[in-house]
Design a protein around this motif. Sequence first.
Motif, PDB file in Angstrom:
ATOM      1  N   LEU A 110      35.923  36.455  32.612  1.00  0.00           N
ATOM      2  CA  LEU A 110      36.308  36.221  34.005  1.00  0.00           C
ATOM      3  C   LEU A 110      35.128  36.071  34.957  1.00  0.00           C
ATOM      4  O   LEU A 110      35.311  35.664  36.108  1.00  0.00           O
ATOM      5  N   PHE A 111      33.909  36.367  34.517  1.00  0.00           N
ATOM      6  CA  PHE A 111      32.759  36.228  35.399  1.00  0.00           C
ATOM      7  C   PHE A 111      32.532  34.763  35.756  1.00  0.00           C
ATOM      8  O   PHE A 111      32.514  33.894  34.887  1.00  0.00           O
ATOM      9  N   TYR A 112      32.372  34.490  37.046  1.00  0.00           N
ATOM     10  CA  TYR A 112      32.080  33.153  37.572  1.00  0.00           C
ATOM     11  C   TYR A 112      33.192  32.147  37.285  1.00  0.00           C
ATOM     12  O   TYR A 112      32.950  30.946  37.234  1.00  0.00           O
ATOM     13  N   THR A 158      37.613  46.011  36.681  1.00  0.00           N
ATOM     14  CA  THR A 158      37.119  44.689  36.290  1.00  0.00           C
ATOM     15  C   THR A 158      35.958  44.789  35.316  1.00  0.00           C
ATOM     16  O   THR A 158      35.862  44.009  34.358  1.00  0.00           O
ATOM     17  N   TRP A 198      38.350  37.692  39.536  1.00  0.00           N
ATOM     18  CA  TRP A 198      36.925  37.530  39.814  1.00  0.00           C
ATOM     19  C   TRP A 198      36.669  37.520  41.318  1.00  0.00           C
ATOM     20  O   TRP A 198      35.733  38.152  41.809  1.00  0.00           O
ATOM     21  N   ALA A 251      36.398  43.250  31.693  1.00  0.00           N
ATOM     22  CA  ALA A 251      35.509  42.153  31.321  1.00  0.00           C
ATOM     23  C   ALA A 251      35.060  42.248  29.870  1.00  0.00           C
ATOM     24  O   ALA A 251      34.566  41.279  29.307  1.00  0.00           O
ATOM     25  N   ASN A 253      39.790  32.135  39.801  1.00  0.00           N
ATOM     26  CA  ASN A 253      40.305  33.329  39.144  1.00  0.00           C
ATOM     27  C   ASN A 253      40.501  34.440  40.170  1.00  0.00           C
ATOM     28  O   ASN A 253      39.552  34.856  40.843  1.00  0.00           O
ATOM     29  N   SER A 267      33.350  38.906  28.892  1.00  0.00           N
ATOM     30  CA  SER A 267      32.535  38.296  29.945  1.00  0.00           C
ATOM     31  C   SER A 267      31.046  38.440  29.676  1.00  0.00           C
ATOM     32  O   SER A 267      30.267  37.511  29.918  1.00  0.00           O
TER      33      SER A 267
END
Length: 444
Positions: free
Chosen positions: A402-404, A393, A411, A397, A408, A342
């Motif tokens: 998975l960020f933004y 998380t 997230w 990551a 999901n 991420s």
Amino acid sequence: MQTAQLTAVDLPEKGLGTAARTVLFMALFFFFWISLNPFVDLTGAAVLDPSAGVSNRLNQLISLGLSGSILLFGMLHTLRNTILQPRALLIPLFSWFLFVSLLSNYPMLGIKGVVLAILMTVNASFYLLLPVSERHFAKMLAFGTLAALALSYYGIVFNPAISIHQASELREPMNAGLWRGHFPHKNSAAAAMVVATFFGLFVMSVWSRFLGAVIVVLAVFFLLQTGGKTSSAMLPATIIVAWTFERFRFLRIPIAVGGIALFNLLAVGSAVIKPFGEFLTQLGIDATFTNRADIWRFAFSAISDNPILGHGFKAFWQTEELVYSGGTIETWAVAAANGHNSYLDIALTTGIPGLVLTLIWVLFLPLRDISRMGPEEQHSPLTRLYTRIWLYTLFNAGLESLFYEGGNMLWFTFMLALYGFRFQASARTIHSRGGRQPRGNAGF
């Protein structure tokens, strides 16, 4: 924040009643945990399904409907000022994402991505205002998690062809025999089972030891069948690290900041810095993480081409320019779905400024919020739940993008932890007729 000015018994009278809050809470929970299209066929039939476009449009309509309902509830709530907080950070963050996207080769991808990310953040900022009490929150989590687990086990027993990875799958036939339940991939199923375990532990502490234990047992057993080695190892590790984080204040920054830096150094650093990678190999440490090293080397090279502006939000992986560039002759990584990291992906798509703004939001602000909590909130079951989700998380990551990510589950749950910390930081215990009531916990 006005959290401390309300008592739990006041909240059902502020806007929606308890029943309506429960329906809205569960609808959004099932949207992320089950989706409108569970049990995806990975052998190729789903790709040829002519109804796929209709399903996507339906998904968008449901998503907009739920977002609109959450927003309406939030606007009628006394704590409506919590929307998109902290705005002093999120407005520059999303503005920067939009700016670099407009300068990219695929501006529409970035614009759509930013809009979806904002909608997800709005939903998360109001979601924890739906429960009327900590016990109500635990009950809804228990019901939703048990329903998701039951659906996954139903698939394993009655329809294993689309619940267990098959050798006939086009992309990753090597996963044959590994469980995924109603989730699209074993890795997403493994992450879901880790979070479900955290939910189960919370339910045990707050509401029902029996149902909480059932959730934990079912989730852990399913996790072991997914073959997700990283998640299986991170589950007990996260619980131990979170316990240490909660009890030893002086170790909090080293655990969070130092842990992420060390993890990425071992992973991405070993791939990019050849002597360091060789040194780890001599020590008997395999830092390739299922051949992600090729992707990380390629991504790091792309970052160096445009370190400030990046390549545009959502405008790098799986774009026609990249996939059909002929780069597969040099490396297969050009066909990767994402960067499997991420932090690397955010730097790649939004530049170093985007990464810095993201780290402030997901790492440093939670540390500040935790430091501002009172003693009771710091050691409460809610803060413990948020801390476990947050730490898991942050470390996960380093291996997954998975960020933004719109839609999901991990997230969205992670953002709930971020807002949970904010509510806890403004909480204090209030005494009501029914006894002591921890106020501010999760916003209720």
